[in-house]
Design an enzyme around this catalytic site. Structure first.
Site, PDB file in Angstrom:
ATOM      1  N   THR A 176       0.828  -1.203   0.000  1.00 21.13           N
ATOM      2  CA  THR A 176       0.000   0.000   0.000  1.00 21.13           C
ATOM      3  C   THR A 176       0.867   1.259   0.000  1.00 21.13           C
ATOM      4  O   THR A 176       1.722   1.425   0.860  1.00 21.13           O
ATOM      5  CB  THR A 176      -0.917   0.024   1.233  1.00 21.13           C
ATOM      6  OG1 THR A 176      -1.607  -1.217   1.321  1.00 21.13           O
ATOM      7  CG2 THR A 176      -1.900   1.174   1.138  1.00 21.13           C
ATOM      8  N   ASP A 297       4.075  -9.168   5.123  1.00 20.99           N
ATOM      9  CA  ASP A 297       4.731  -9.892   4.031  1.00 20.99           C
ATOM     10  C   ASP A 297       6.181  -9.439   3.889  1.00 20.99           C
ATOM     11  O   ASP A 297       6.466  -8.244   3.809  1.00 20.99           O
ATOM     12  CB  ASP A 297       3.980  -9.667   2.710  1.00 20.99           C
ATOM     13  CG  ASP A 297       4.526 -10.521   1.584  1.00 20.99           C
ATOM     14  OD1 ASP A 297       5.107 -11.585   1.863  1.00 20.99           O
ATOM     15  OD2 ASP A 297       4.355 -10.121   0.410  1.00 20.99           O
TER      16      ASP A 297
END
Length: 357
Positions: A176, A297
């Site tokens: 993001t 992640d």
């Protein structure tokens, strides 16, 4: 502020998606539509910057509507529907994003996260779409490609001397906010750097256009990675939006290897998958860069890189859109230096010259 038209025959789903999109600062739902025919009239009335399309709708299914939209009034469209719609080749039909609707028992928090990630990663495309006046064309600087003798991503190029194992490789992970942040970094990078491999959480069908965008705004030659490419200095390889990007040693070369497997750390492509392969192939000669993103992640594999002697950095909280992935990497003890977005290009250059370890 980008305006959105939601097309879905379910009143409850329209309300849920509207509330989620309205909670994102950069976006506002300008109208909703119950079917394709209602959507057609509201597109004419409101001229939205983006539409979301459900596939299973009465009167006209979403795939047919998407094809008609791209033929008659092309505009950014994100499919928000069941996971099975991937078989309908929605990206070949013109969609720039796909968000699966929540499955039974799945929390709305996860669904909201997918909506937010997808829309924020589309902001650069929306900027280009909303620049409708002719003067906006002046922003396209094709001359830069000629000045730096850059190669178009689809151009066939002659083979070059390969890297030898032990040579430096730079691996970047982001999510993001990563689209705009990567553009900032690549604008500041010079040519001739060690090869760069990138995993950005990005919708399938959008990664190739983003690679073009990076390529056009950098002295580095950037393209969407293909399977079996030899890594070369001065080039960057972006993971496709529906495949894991890895690298491996083959003979005297480092080569890309794309994996069409399950999601890892809830993502495909996954930063963890890329970083793990870089650690296994390049070891202590690698550099890992963790940039803005939601979730964790990449943190596990980045810790392996750090423990193996690679040089690792993370973007600081102040310059992140979302401080999730860098924070998790820092908490895992996987990061040597925490730096501002504006410093990342400089640190990459210094690493390539042996000044950062």
């Amino acid at each position: 502020m980008y305006t959105v038209l939601i097309i879905d025959d379910s009143p409850s789903m329209r309300r849920v998606i509207k509330d989620m999109i309205d909670s994102i600062d950069e976006f506002e739902v300008i109208a909703t539509a119950v079917d394709a025919y209602d959507a057609r009239e509201k597109i004419k009335q409101y001229e939205p910057d983006l539409v979301t399309i459900d596939i299973n709708m009465p009167k006209m299914d979403g795939v047919t509507f998407l094809r008609n939209l791209m033929r008659l009034h092309p505009m950014p469209a994100v499919v928000v529907s069941g996971e099975g719609v991937r078989g309908n080749d929605i990206f070949d039909d013109g969609a720039v994003g796909f968000v699966p609707k929540p499955e039974a028992g799945e929390s709305m928090v996860s669904f909201h996260s997918r909506i937010k990630d997808t829309l924020l990663n589309l902001t650069f495309l929306l900027k280009r779409y909303t620049l409708k006046k002719p003067k906006a064309l002046k922003q396209v600087k094709t001359s830069k490609i000629e000045v730096h003798h850059k190669v178009h991503p689809n151009e066939v190029i002659p083979s070059k001397p390969a890297l030898m194992p032990g040579s430096k490789v730079i691996a970047i992970g982001s999510s993001t906010g990563g689209v705009e942040s990567l553009l900032k970094v690549f604008r500041d990078l010079p040519s001739g750097l060690p090869p760069i491999v990138i995993t950005q959480h990005i919708p399938y069908g959008f990664s190739n256009s983003f690679a073009h965008r990076l390529n056009d705004n950098s002295q580095v030659n950037v393209h969407e990675a293909k399977d079996g490419e030899i890594l070369e200095r001065g080039y960057a390889y972006l993971a496709p939006g529906n495949m894991h990007l890895t690298i491996e040693k083959v003979g005297g070369n480092y080569k890309t290897k794309l994996l069409d497997t399950v999601k890892v750390s809830q993502h495909k492509p996954s930063v963890d998958v890329l970083f793990r392969s870089v650690n296994n192939s390049v070891g202590s000669s690698a550099m890992g860069v963790m940039m803005t993103g939601m979730g964790d992640d990449g943190s596990i594999a980045m810790k392996d890189m750090f423990d193996n002697g690679a040089y690792t950095v993370a973007q600081n909280k102040e310059s992140c859109v979302v401080f999730g992935m860098p924070m998790k990497a820092i908490q895992a003890g996987a990061v040597k230096d925490i730096i501002h977005l504006n410093e990342i290009a400089q640190y990459i250059v210094e690493y390539s010259k042996g000044r950062r370890r």
